[in-house]
Structure formats: structure tokens, C-alpha cells
Motif scaffolding. Structure first.
Motif, short mmCIF file in Angstrom:
data_model
loop_
_atom_site.label_atom_id
_atom_site.label_comp_id
_atom_site.label_asym_id
_atom_site.label_seq_id
_atom_site.Cartn_x
_atom_site.Cartn_y
_atom_site.Cartn_z
N CYS A 51 0.82 -1.21 0.00
CA CYS A 51 0.00 0.00 0.00
C CYS A 51 0.86 1.27 0.00
O CYS A 51 0.47 2.28 -0.59
CB CYS A 51 -0.95 0.00 1.19
SG CYS A 51 -0.14 -0.20 2.80
N ILE A 52 2.02 1.21 0.64
CA ILE A 52 2.92 2.38 0.65
C ILE A 52 3.41 2.66 -0.76
O ILE A 52 3.42 3.82 -1.23
CB ILE A 52 4.11 2.16 1.60
CG1 ILE A 52 3.62 1.95 3.04
CG2 ILE A 52 5.06 3.35 1.53
CD1 ILE A 52 4.75 1.66 4.03
N THR A 53 3.82 1.62 -1.46
CA THR A 53 4.31 1.77 -2.82
C THR A 53 3.23 2.34 -3.73
O THR A 53 3.52 3.12 -4.65
CB THR A 53 4.78 0.41 -3.37
OG1 THR A 53 5.75 -0.14 -2.49
CG2 THR A 53 5.37 0.55 -4.76
N ALA A 54 1.97 1.99 -3.47
CA ALA A 54 0.87 2.44 -4.31
C ALA A 54 0.43 3.86 -4.00
O ALA A 54 -0.34 4.45 -4.76
CB ALA A 54 -0.32 1.50 -4.14
N PRO A 95 -8.72 8.38 -5.24
CA PRO A 95 -9.28 7.10 -5.69
C PRO A 95 -8.55 5.93 -5.03
O PRO A 95 -7.82 5.17 -5.67
CB PRO A 95 -9.07 7.13 -7.20
CG PRO A 95 -7.84 7.95 -7.39
CD PRO A 95 -7.90 9.01 -6.30
N THR A 96 -8.74 5.78 -3.73
CA THR A 96 -8.04 4.74 -2.98
C THR A 96 -8.34 3.34 -3.53
O THR A 96 -7.52 2.44 -3.40
CB THR A 96 -8.44 4.78 -1.49
OG1 THR A 96 -9.87 4.72 -1.38
CG2 THR A 96 -7.95 6.07 -0.84
N GLU A 97 -9.50 3.21 -4.15
CA GLU A 97 -9.88 1.89 -4.68
C GLU A 97 -8.98 1.44 -5.82
O GLU A 97 -8.93 0.24 -6.14
CB GLU A 97 -11.34 1.90 -5.14
CG GLU A 97 -11.67 2.80 -6.31
CD GLU A 97 -11.92 4.26 -5.93
OE1 GLU A 97 -12.18 5.06 -6.84
OE2 GLU A 97 -11.86 4.58 -4.73
N THR A 98 -8.24 2.38 -6.44
CA THR A 98 -7.30 2.01 -7.50
C THR A 98 -5.85 2.25 -7.09
O THR A 98 -4.95 2.03 -7.90
CB THR A 98 -7.60 2.80 -8.79
OG1 THR A 98 -7.43 4.20 -8.54
CG2 THR A 98 -9.01 2.54 -9.28
N LEU A 99 -5.62 2.69 -5.85
CA LEU A 99 -4.26 2.95 -5.38
C LEU A 99 -3.98 2.06 -4.16
O LEU A 99 -3.84 0.86 -4.30
CB LEU A 99 -4.09 4.44 -5.06
CG LEU A 99 -4.19 5.39 -6.26
CD1 LEU A 99 -4.20 6.84 -5.81
CD2 LEU A 99 -3.06 5.15 -7.24
N CYS A 100 -3.93 2.64 -2.98
CA CYS A 100 -3.50 1.88 -1.80
C CYS A 100 -4.42 0.71 -1.48
O CYS A 100 -3.95 -0.38 -1.13
CB CYS A 100 -3.38 2.81 -0.60
SG CYS A 100 -4.89 3.76 -0.23
N GLU A 101 -5.73 0.90 -1.60
CA GLU A 101 -6.65 -0.18 -1.23
C GLU A 101 -6.64 -1.31 -2.25
O GLU A 101 -6.85 -2.47 -1.89
CB GLU A 101 -8.05 0.38 -1.01
CG GLU A 101 -8.14 1.26 0.23
CD GLU A 101 -9.51 1.85 0.47
OE1 GLU A 101 -10.48 1.43 -0.22
OE2 GLU A 101 -9.64 2.74 1.33
N GLU A 102 -6.39 -0.97 -3.50
CA GLU A 102 -6.27 -2.03 -4.51
C GLU A 102 -5.04 -2.90 -4.24
O GLU A 102 -5.04 -4.11 -4.50
CB GLU A 102 -6.20 -1.43 -5.91
CG GLU A 102 -6.17 -2.48 -7.01
CD GLU A 102 -6.15 -1.87 -8.40
OE1 GLU A 102 -7.12 -2.07 -9.14
OE2 GLU A 102 -5.16 -1.18 -8.73
N ALA A 103 -3.98 -2.27 -3.71
CA ALA A 103 -2.74 -3.01 -3.42
C ALA A 103 -2.78 -3.73 -2.08
O ALA A 103 -1.90 -4.55 -1.79
CB ALA A 103 -1.55 -2.05 -3.45
#
Length: 440
Positions: A51-54, A95-103
Motif C-alpha cells: 500500500c505504501i508503494t501504491a 481514488p483509494t480503490e485504484t491505489l492503496c486499497e487495490e494493493a
């Protein structure tokens, strides 16, 4: 939207007065203390957290969630704000659903990620409500930096520079600072005047002067700023709106989605804001979604969002597409506007259906419309700017432009993805490079 006020079919007060507050209520109300602890307990606190990387701002997400889990939300907020000074707004609009939360590992294993965005909001709201700013200015450096644009990139840059001891003057064309956070985001995502409250809180660092109503080219020039300041950061955003390229697009009732959203955001009485009965929004990004959903919430009977490519090519996330559909917005894909039809004012709009290669299929679509919003991208405006890369200012990895002593970031600069969180990161990183350049 002034022309729309005199266009038949575009009227105010389509809903009962009490319905507007409910329609535009907070999309995701803040977690309470118990909900936050339950959500934080789901985090695995991964050592090599994907999630950090994203996260474009590299927030230490497992650390701040652990701090929430141990009952220290203000410490969690400082962990967030050290990397992203606008973490409160990003928690609402990113858009956490395509960034940290997706990862998130939970997402990969269970299809249900840790609520990173909502936990971030819980922590940052808790701290900001204390009225205390967690950072202090370093000793003055004697250097002065001009920042053009009081949006996410400009304010992020200004805050980091001020924290490092520089004096900063922020110039902005509008009367309120905040940029797209104030003027360009759906009202149901940032309620209760949060955008201005966050700016006021950010300015508590000191050393930042806001000069409103100062537009590049009209009131200030880059050469003047270079003479008067030790460095310049350009966070201009994108002021122009692309044309449809369709016959009749100058008819009354056709306007920019950006202007519609800005007027809605600044309206003191939503019941007085006019909207059409049959609204068509053209575009596939977040601005298009925000305009379409808000038109529906204002009482439009039929709202259709039309995009020239397939759904998988839309810049708006699947989550946002589903949100629009849940509010009653119809989404039509693979259609390009051909002509706006009407006698002075729009009555219908005709589209050509196209294939994946944008070649017309020979089929057409005609939609009834008394109001059409263009959301097909924005363009950079301004004279005497540094070299461009396509339609944006060319920058290197640290935001340096072709002009010595001038940096740029956010939507106006090349290489970004036009997200608030990315703009914040670019402003922060440019500030660090400016500081290094000025003081070594």
C-alpha cells in the motif's frame, strides 16, 4: 452558466427545499472511534507493505493505522501529514480503490481491503479539529519564493517551503485559495466548508502570504516573478476547456462541466441553482462523473454520460462509474458528439457510434437534451511559460522546468496523472529541490 439561466428547460428548485441537504450529504461520513478501531484491527501491518508503494505521497500506511489501533490518532495524523499536508482532502477524494486499497493484501486475499482512506480521514479530521498545527517553521533563510496557483500542488509546495524557513507568496487568479479542492470537486465529497478549513489550517505554519485575484499574464508575468523572488513554482492548473468539435456547440445550454461544478460549490442555496430536465454530460473522467451525479442530485429527470471509448478506458474508476449508475446516471460508451441540434438553444444532441479504433460504425444516437456539459479535458493557459511537452509544461523528475529558477507541478506539468494526491506529492518534492538549490 449565465446563458443557461435564460434557457427554457433549465430551471431552479426541482426538488423540495428540504431534499437538497439530504441529496448532498457526506458521501462517506467519518468513522466513529469504535468503527476506526475495528477497521484498523484488520490491517496486517505488512513489513513490505504494498500500500505504501501504491501511494503517490509514500505515506507509511501500516504505521499510521497501528497508531490509530493503539489509540493515538493525532500521532497517526502527523505520520500522514508529514508526507501529505493535504491528507484530509485526499482521504475524501483520492481514488483509494485504484491505489492503496487495490494493493492491500486484504484486497488480494479476500476482496475486501482495509479502509485506508476512511482511516486517514478519521485521523486527520481528529487532529485538525483540535485547531493545532503539528509543524513549526525553521529559522528564516532570508529567501523568498513565488508560488503561482493556490491549488493542491501550490499549497503543498508553499507549506513545505515555509516549514523549511522560506518566505512564500502565493498568487492565485481566483478570490479563494484551494484550486480544484475548492472549485472542482463534487460537493458531496467535501461537505461543511472543509476545503477552506483545510487551507486555513495549513496556513497556520506561518510565512505564507496569499494574493488572490492575481492571474498569470494579466496581473503578473514570469519574468517579473523571477526578478522579485529567489525561485518560482508554477502550479497553475489547467484553465481552458477543450471544444467538442461538434456542429452547433455554441448553442445556449451547452457549457463547461468545470464551471457547473464551481458554481455549485460556491452556491449558498442549492435550490436556486438551475438544472435541466434532460442533461447530457460528455466525457469519461472524474469531472464528468461529478457533473453527472450532481445534475441528478439537483433534480434532473434524465442524466446521460456519454464517452467516446469503452468503459474500461474511462479515467473514472469502476467505483465512480458504479456510484453514478447508483444515482440514476445512464452511461453510454463508444459514442462521439456529431451535432448539437436546436433553434438557438439545445434541444437534442446527436452522436456517432464508433469502434475501438474510433472509426464510425454508421449507427447514430440522438438524445433529448436541454443542458449539455463538456468534460473532455482542460488545457493550459498562459503566455511566456517555460518549454512545453505537448500541452503541458515540461519538467524533470524534481519539477525543474527549462527556465532556471522555475519549477512546476500538478496538472499544468508533464508526467502527472491529474490527481489531487499526485499534485500534492509534486509540490512537496519540488519544494525540497528548491530548498536544496537555495541553501545547499
Amino acid at each position: 452558466m449565465s446563458q443557461d439561466r435564460f434557457t427554457p428547460g433549465i430551471v431552479a428548485g426541482r426538488l423540495a427545499p428540504e431534499a437538497y441537504g439530504q441529496a448532498f450529504s457526506d458521501l462517506h461520513p467519518r468513522l466513529d472511534d469504535h468503527e476506526a478501531l475495528v477497521a484498523a484491527d484488520r490491517c496486517y501491518f505488512c513489513h513490505d507493505a504494498p500500500c505504501i508503494t501504491a501511494c503517490p505521497t509514500d505515506i507509511d500506511i501500516p504505521l499510521f493505522i497501528r497508531q490509530i489501533a493503539t489509540g493515538t490518532p493525532d500521532a497517526a495524523a502527523k505520520t500522514i501529514l508529514t508526507q501529505n499536508i493535504m491528507g484530509g482532502m485526499c482521504a475524501r477524494v483520492c481514488p483509494t480503490e485504484t491505489l492503496c486499497e487495490e494493493a492491500c493484501v486484504r484486497e488480494k486475499a479476500e476482496g475486501k481491503p482495509v479502509l485506508i482512506g476512511q482511516l486517514q480521514r478519521y485521523a486527520t479530521d481528529h487532529l485538525q479539529e483540535q485547531g493545532v498545527h503539528p509543524f513549526t517553521r525553521a529559522a528564516g533563510t532570508g529567501k523568498a519564493v513565488a508560488v503561482v496557483g493556490a491549488g493542491p500542488a501550490g499549497l503543498s509546495c508553499a507549506h513545505r517551503l515555509a516549514m523549511l524557513g522560506h518566505d512564500v507568496v502565493v498568487f492565485d487568479a481566483r478570490e479563494k485559495p484551494g484550486g480544484l479542492n475548492e472549485y472542482g470537486i463534487a460537493s458531496y465529497k467535501t461537505t461543511g466548508g472543509f476545503a477552506q478549513a483545510e487551507v486555513d489550517w495549513l496556513l497556520q505554519i506561518g510565512g505564507i502570504e496569499i494574493r488572490a485575484g492575481k492571474a498569470m499574464g494579466r496581473d503578473i508575468t514570469l519574468n517579473e516573478l523571477r526578478e522579485d523572488f529567489d525561485a518560482v513554482f508554477l502550479g497553475l492548473g489547467l484553465g481552458g476547456v477543450n471544444a467538442l468539435g461538434a456542429e452547433g456547440e455554441d448553442k445556449a445550454g451547452v457549457s463547461d462541466a468545470v464551471g457547473f461544478i464551481a458554481e455549485l460549490r460556491q452556491a449558498s442555496d442549492l435550490a436556486a441553482l438551475p438544472v435541466g430536465r434532460d442533461v447530457v454530460v460528455i466525457g469519461g473522467g472524474m469531472t464528468a462523473i461529478d457533473a453527472a451525479v450532481q445534475a441528478k442530485l439537483l433534480g434532473a429527470l434524465n442524466v446521460t454520460l456519454v464517452y467516446r471509448r469503452g468503459r474500461e478506458r474511462m479515467n473514472a474508476s469502476v467505483y465512480e462509474q458504479d456510484l453514478a449508475a447508483s444515482k440514476g446516471v445512464r452511461i453510454v460508451t463508444n459514442a462521439v458528439p456529431r451535432a448539437v441540434i436546436g433553434n438557438g438553444a439545445v434541444r437534442e444532441i446527436e452522436f456517432d457510434y464508433v469502434g475501438d479504433d474510433m472509426t464510425p460504425t454508421g449507427q447514430t444516437l440522438r438524445l433529448a437534451a436541454d443542458q449539455v456539459f463538456k468534460a473532455i479535458g482542460q488545457t493550459l493557459q498562459g503566455d511566456g511559460l517555460p518549454d512545453l511537452d505537448g500541452r503541458k509544461i515540461k519538467v524533470d523528475g524534481m519539477g525543474r522546468t527549462s527556465v532556471k529558477g522555475v519549477w512546476a507541478g500538478g496538472d499544468c506539468a508533464s508526467g502527472g496523472d491529474d490527481l489531487t494526491v499526485t499534485a500534492v506529492a509534486e509540490g512537496r518534492d519540488a519544494a525540497m529541490d528548491i530548498h536544496k538549490t537555495l541553501v545547499g
